[in-house]
Design a protein around this motif. Structure first.
Motif, PDB file in Angstrom:
ATOM      1  N   HIS A  27     -40.102  14.190  37.396  1.00 15.73           N
ATOM      2  CA  HIS A  27     -41.420  13.790  37.382  1.00 15.73           C
ATOM      3  C   HIS A  27     -42.601  14.792  37.558  1.00 15.73           C
ATOM      4  O   HIS A  27     -42.067  15.964  38.096  1.00 15.73           O
ATOM      5  CB  HIS A  27     -41.524  12.991  38.850  1.00 15.73           C
ATOM      6  CG  HIS A  27     -40.673  11.640  38.962  1.00 15.73           C
ATOM      7  ND1 HIS A  27     -40.744  10.371  38.132  1.00 15.73           N
ATOM      8  CD2 HIS A  27     -39.714  11.319  39.844  1.00 15.73           C
ATOM      9  CE1 HIS A  27     -39.782   9.754  38.535  1.00 15.73           C
ATOM     10  NE2 HIS A  27     -39.034  10.265  39.460  1.00 15.73           N
ATOM     11  N   ASP A  30     -48.471  11.902  44.292  1.00 20.78           N
ATOM     12  CA  ASP A  30     -48.995  10.637  44.579  1.00 20.78           C
ATOM     13  C   ASP A  30     -47.744   9.584  45.142  1.00 20.78           C
ATOM     14  O   ASP A  30     -48.284   8.808  46.350  1.00 20.78           O
ATOM     15  CB  ASP A  30     -49.118   9.839  43.214  1.00 20.78           C
ATOM     16  CG  ASP A  30     -49.853   8.345  43.091  1.00 20.78           C
ATOM     17  OD1 ASP A  30     -50.128   8.209  44.496  1.00 20.78           O
ATOM     18  OD2 ASP A  30     -50.085   8.018  42.097  1.00 20.78           O
ATOM     19  N   MET A  31     -46.646  10.009  44.917  1.00 21.31           N
ATOM     20  CA  MET A  31     -45.532   9.320  45.772  1.00 21.31           C
ATOM     21  C   MET A  31     -45.528   9.734  47.199  1.00 21.31           C
ATOM     22  O   MET A  31     -45.271   8.618  47.999  1.00 21.31           O
ATOM     23  CB  MET A  31     -44.043   9.753  45.166  1.00 21.31           C
ATOM     24  CG  MET A  31     -43.772   9.015  43.818  1.00 21.31           C
ATOM     25  SD  MET A  31     -42.335   9.827  42.933  1.00 21.31           S
ATOM     26  CE  MET A  31     -42.143   8.852  41.531  1.00 21.31           C
ATOM     27  N   ARG A  76     -47.063   1.581  39.614  1.00 20.61           N
ATOM     28  CA  ARG A  76     -47.855   3.002  39.236  1.00 20.61           C
ATOM     29  C   ARG A  76     -46.556   4.130  39.316  1.00 20.61           C
ATOM     30  O   ARG A  76     -46.805   5.005  38.517  1.00 20.61           O
ATOM     31  CB  ARG A  76     -48.663   3.224  40.314  1.00 20.61           C
ATOM     32  CG  ARG A  76     -49.796   4.451  40.142  1.00 20.61           C
ATOM     33  CD  ARG A  76     -50.976   4.599  40.917  1.00 20.61           C
ATOM     34  NE  ARG A  76     -50.789   5.005  42.060  1.00 20.61           N
ATOM     35  CZ  ARG A  76     -51.529   5.251  43.157  1.00 20.61           C
ATOM     36  NH1 ARG A  76     -52.700   4.226  43.027  1.00 20.61           N
ATOM     37  NH2 ARG A  76     -51.340   5.775  43.942  1.00 20.61           N
ATOM     38  N   THR A  77     -46.139   4.060  40.575  1.00 25.15           N
ATOM     39  CA  THR A  77     -45.144   5.162  40.746  1.00 25.15           C
ATOM     40  C   THR A  77     -43.659   4.727  41.082  1.00 25.15           C
ATOM     41  O   THR A  77     -42.813   5.414  41.536  1.00 25.15           O
ATOM     42  CB  THR A  77     -45.630   6.064  42.058  1.00 25.15           C
ATOM     43  OG1 THR A  77     -45.538   5.169  43.033  1.00 25.15           O
ATOM     44  CG2 THR A  77     -46.850   6.982  41.756  1.00 25.15           C
ATOM     45  N   MET A 124     -47.076  12.933  39.876  1.00 23.50           N
ATOM     46  CA  MET A 124     -46.543  11.797  40.225  1.00 23.50           C
ATOM     47  C   MET A 124     -45.829  11.916  41.673  1.00 23.50           C
ATOM     48  O   MET A 124     -46.058  11.182  42.490  1.00 23.50           O
ATOM     49  CB  MET A 124     -45.522  11.569  39.114  1.00 23.50           C
ATOM     50  CG  MET A 124     -44.726  10.166  39.408  1.00 23.50           C
ATOM     51  SD  MET A 124     -45.429   8.744  39.375  1.00 23.50           S
ATOM     52  CE  MET A 124     -45.169   8.500  37.556  1.00 23.50           C
TER      53      MET A 124
END
Length: 156
Positions: free
Chosen positions: A90, A97-98, A107-108, A94
């Motif tokens: 990733h 964001d996770m 999204r994730t 990303m």
């Protein structure tokens, strides 16, 4: 092309430009490549990791046992963050964001996916999240780090 078509074409181009600008201005931006060469950042990240992440992902980043097999509740155990896992697949944006928002279906995470990964946005500031990721990345061999960097740079 008639004058009317030229005007409609110009209006269309202007609308596309405004939409592109608004998308760029309103999306959450992620970091550029998080470089694990900063030892102070890595040490801070290790401390934060031990406090907030190791309980699920393991002291040695090894993840939970049988992390690829669903639990009775249908969820997956916490994956490893060492090279045997998929963290390095990733981009940095990303990954941030996770951690910030948990795994968000569509999204994730795949649509409909349920996870035990909590959102840390009310616990950790983005600088702390970046530090944790720098720590995790500092443990990867050069070829894994290089592959993850390429993924990050492609998705900017």
């Amino acid at each position: 092309m008639s004058g009317r078509n030229k005007i409609l074409g110009a209006i269309g181009v202007a609308i596309i430009g405004v939409v592109a600008f608004l998308y760029t201005a309103t999306r959450e931006s992620g970091p550029e490549f998080i470089d694990p060469a900063d030892q102070n950042l890595v040490m801070l990240g290790q401390s934060i990791y031990v406090t907030h992440c190791a309980v699920c992902h393991g002291e040695s980043l090894q993840g939970q046992e049988n992390w690829r097999q669903r639990l009775p509740n249908g969820r997956l155990p916490a994956p490893p963050h060492d090279p045997t896992g998929h963290t390095w697949h990733h981009s940095d944006a990303m990954l941030v964001d996770m951690v910030r928002n948990g795994l968000v279906p569509g999204r994730t995470a795949p649509p409909g996916y349920e996870s035990d990964m909590p959102a840390y946005r009310s616990i950790l500031v983005d600088e702390d999240i970046v530090a944790v990721l720098a720590y995790i990345k500092s443990t990867w061999p050069p070829e894994v780090l290089h592959a993850q960097k390429q993924t990050t740079l492609r998705q900017q």
